[in-house]
Design a protein around this motif. Structure first.
Motif, PDB file in Angstrom:
ATOM      1  N   ALA A  40      18.782  29.482 -26.404  1.00  0.00           N
ATOM      2  CA  ALA A  40      17.651  30.143 -26.269  1.00  0.00           C
ATOM      3  C   ALA A  40      17.480  30.399 -24.694  1.00  0.00           C
ATOM      4  O   ALA A  40      17.985  29.613 -24.030  1.00  0.00           O
ATOM      5  N   GLY A  41      17.013  31.653 -24.386  1.00  0.00           N
ATOM      6  CA  GLY A  41      16.534  32.136 -23.210  1.00  0.00           C
ATOM      7  C   GLY A  41      15.157  31.355 -22.544  1.00  0.00           C
ATOM      8  O   GLY A  41      14.748  30.279 -23.317  1.00  0.00           O
ATOM      9  N   SER A  42      14.606  31.716 -21.624  1.00  0.00           N
ATOM     10  CA  SER A  42      13.308  31.219 -21.287  1.00  0.00           C
ATOM     11  C   SER A  42      12.246  31.756 -21.855  1.00  0.00           C
ATOM     12  O   SER A  42      11.757  32.975 -21.616  1.00  0.00           O
ATOM     13  N   ASN A  43      11.589  31.111 -22.926  1.00  0.00           N
ATOM     14  CA  ASN A  43      10.440  31.511 -23.654  1.00  0.00           C
ATOM     15  C   ASN A  43       9.229  30.753 -23.064  1.00  0.00           C
ATOM     16  O   ASN A  43       9.010  29.380 -23.421  1.00  0.00           O
ATOM     17  N   VAL A  44       8.374  31.538 -22.343  1.00  0.00           N
ATOM     18  CA  VAL A  44       7.363  30.964 -21.457  1.00  0.00           C
ATOM     19  C   VAL A  44       6.271  31.719 -21.511  1.00  0.00           C
ATOM     20  O   VAL A  44       6.157  33.000 -21.640  1.00  0.00           O
ATOM     21  N   VAL A  45       5.059  31.022 -21.594  1.00  0.00           N
ATOM     22  CA  VAL A  45       3.847  31.596 -21.096  1.00  0.00           C
ATOM     23  C   VAL A  45       3.482  31.061 -19.383  1.00  0.00           C
ATOM     24  O   VAL A  45       3.459  29.769 -19.643  1.00  0.00           O
ATOM     25  N   VAL A  46       3.425  32.209 -18.759  1.00  0.00           N
ATOM     26  CA  VAL A  46       3.273  31.500 -17.369  1.00  0.00           C
ATOM     27  C   VAL A  46       1.555  31.937 -17.008  1.00  0.00           C
ATOM     28  O   VAL A  46       1.183  32.904 -17.193  1.00  0.00           O
ATOM     29  N   LEU A  47       0.995  30.629 -16.797  1.00  0.00           N
ATOM     30  CA  LEU A  47      -0.319  30.994 -16.239  1.00  0.00           C
ATOM     31  C   LEU A  47      -0.499  31.407 -15.027  1.00  0.00           C
ATOM     32  O   LEU A  47       0.301  31.449 -14.087  1.00  0.00           O
ATOM     33  N   ALA A  48      -1.656  32.110 -14.811  1.00  0.00           N
ATOM     34  CA  ALA A  48      -2.036  32.639 -13.589  1.00  0.00           C
ATOM     35  C   ALA A  48      -2.073  32.016 -12.188  1.00  0.00           C
ATOM     36  O   ALA A  48      -2.297  30.647 -12.619  1.00  0.00           O
ATOM     37  N   THR A  49      -1.718  32.350 -11.168  1.00  0.00           N
ATOM     38  CA  THR A  49      -1.780  31.619 -10.046  1.00  0.00           C
ATOM     39  C   THR A  49      -2.518  32.345  -9.008  1.00  0.00           C
ATOM     40  O   THR A  49      -3.019  33.609  -9.191  1.00  0.00           O
ATOM     41  N   GLU A  50      -2.744  31.856  -7.831  1.00  0.00           N
ATOM     42  CA  GLU A  50      -3.445  32.844  -6.734  1.00  0.00           C
ATOM     43  C   GLU A  50      -2.585  33.976  -6.465  1.00  0.00           C
ATOM     44  O   GLU A  50      -3.092  35.047  -6.441  1.00  0.00           O
ATOM     45  N   LYS A  51      -1.549  34.050  -6.356  1.00  0.00           N
ATOM     46  CA  LYS A  51      -0.636  34.971  -6.051  1.00  0.00           C
ATOM     47  C   LYS A  51      -0.828  36.055  -7.288  1.00  0.00           C
ATOM     48  O   LYS A  51      -0.849  37.435  -6.971  1.00  0.00           O
ATOM     49  N   SER A  52      -0.579  35.731  -8.742  1.00  0.00           N
ATOM     50  CA  SER A  52      -0.788  36.590  -9.644  1.00  0.00           C
ATOM     51  C   SER A  52      -2.267  37.199  -9.564  1.00  0.00           C
ATOM     52  O   SER A  52      -2.328  38.439  -9.991  1.00  0.00           O
TER      53      SER A  52
ATOM     54  N   VAL B  41      -6.036  34.560 -16.648  1.00  0.00           N
ATOM     55  CA  VAL B  41      -5.666  33.459 -17.355  1.00  0.00           C
ATOM     56  C   VAL B  41      -3.992  33.339 -17.243  1.00  0.00           C
ATOM     57  O   VAL B  41      -3.298  32.148 -17.058  1.00  0.00           O
ATOM     58  N   ILE B  42      -3.404  34.527 -17.543  1.00  0.00           N
ATOM     59  CA  ILE B  42      -2.076  34.327 -17.767  1.00  0.00           C
ATOM     60  C   ILE B  42      -1.498  35.497 -16.785  1.00  0.00           C
ATOM     61  O   ILE B  42      -1.878  36.611 -16.367  1.00  0.00           O
ATOM     62  N   ASP B  43      -0.433  34.947 -16.153  1.00  0.00           N
ATOM     63  CA  ASP B  43       0.739  35.722 -15.142  1.00  0.00           C
ATOM     64  C   ASP B  43       1.342  36.656 -16.010  1.00  0.00           C
ATOM     65  O   ASP B  43       1.472  37.869 -15.859  1.00  0.00           O
ATOM     66  N   GLU B  44       2.222  36.143 -16.913  1.00  0.00           N
ATOM     67  CA  GLU B  44       3.210  36.977 -17.875  1.00  0.00           C
ATOM     68  C   GLU B  44       3.459  36.001 -18.964  1.00  0.00           C
ATOM     69  O   GLU B  44       3.341  34.752 -18.949  1.00  0.00           O
ATOM     70  N   VAL B  45       4.021  36.496 -20.176  1.00  0.00           N
ATOM     71  CA  VAL B  45       4.638  35.885 -21.115  1.00  0.00           C
ATOM     72  C   VAL B  45       5.946  36.670 -21.361  1.00  0.00           C
ATOM     73  O   VAL B  45       6.112  37.812 -21.297  1.00  0.00           O
TER      74      VAL B  45
END
Length: 165
Positions: free
Chosen positions: A37-49, A72-76
């Motif tokens: 599998a590739g990278s299947n992720v939910v990336v949570l928001a950060t100060e940078k995002s 809440v979310i940076d990217e999915v």
């Protein structure tokens, strides 16, 4: 869910549930599919995002649900879920807006592209809160209604993940 706005707490809960489902999916992915599998992720928001989301708001007015989402979310990134789904980070949405502008939806105000699928179809959010999907892999063609709002859109992603378990 038409007319209801995206709730940040609901979205945080969605992130936790999606992470758990993705972990389960990845455990048996290679055995079931014959490839890694590739990278299947939910990336949570950060100060940078959050800064990228603020910069997007300065660039163009964005629907309030998109502001909530980027808090809440940076990217999915779901390259191995169905045909693949990608919720773009605010920085990429800003880049795309600079290059292509907003998309015009029949009978709707302008909508901002925030996501895509593996076939190149685009998802755009209008000020009404509705999510629209391009009928082709183009910024210029027709967009059809995909979801009454972002919550319904994310619920659909959950169904796609669960459907592969």
């Amino acid at each position: 869910m038409a007319g209801e706005r995206l709730d940040a707490e609901w979205l945080r809960s969605w992130c936790e549930q999606a992470d758990a489902a993705l972990a389960e999916l990845m455990q048996s992915f290679q055995l079931r599919n014959g490839f890694e599998a590739g990278s299947n992720v939910v990336v949570l928001a950060t100060e940078k995002s959050h800064q990228a989301a603020d910069a997007l708001v300065e660039l163009t007015p964005i629907p309030s649900d998109l502001t909530t989402m980027y808090w809440v979310i940076d990217e999915v990134s779901l390259p191995d879920v169905e045909n693949a789904y990608f919720v773009h980070p605010a920085s990429l949405v800003a880049d795309h807006f600079r290059e292509y502008g907003a998309v015009q939806i029949d009978g709707q105000e302008l909508a901002l592209v925030f996501a895509s699928d593996g076939g190149g179809h685009l998802f755009a959010l209008a000020g009404s809160g509705r999510v629209w999907r391009s009928t082709t892999a183009s910024w210029l063609d027709q967009f059809d209604l995909a979801a009454a709002g972002l919550q319904e859109f994310f619920e659909g992603l959950s169904r796609q993940i669960s459907g592969q378990l």
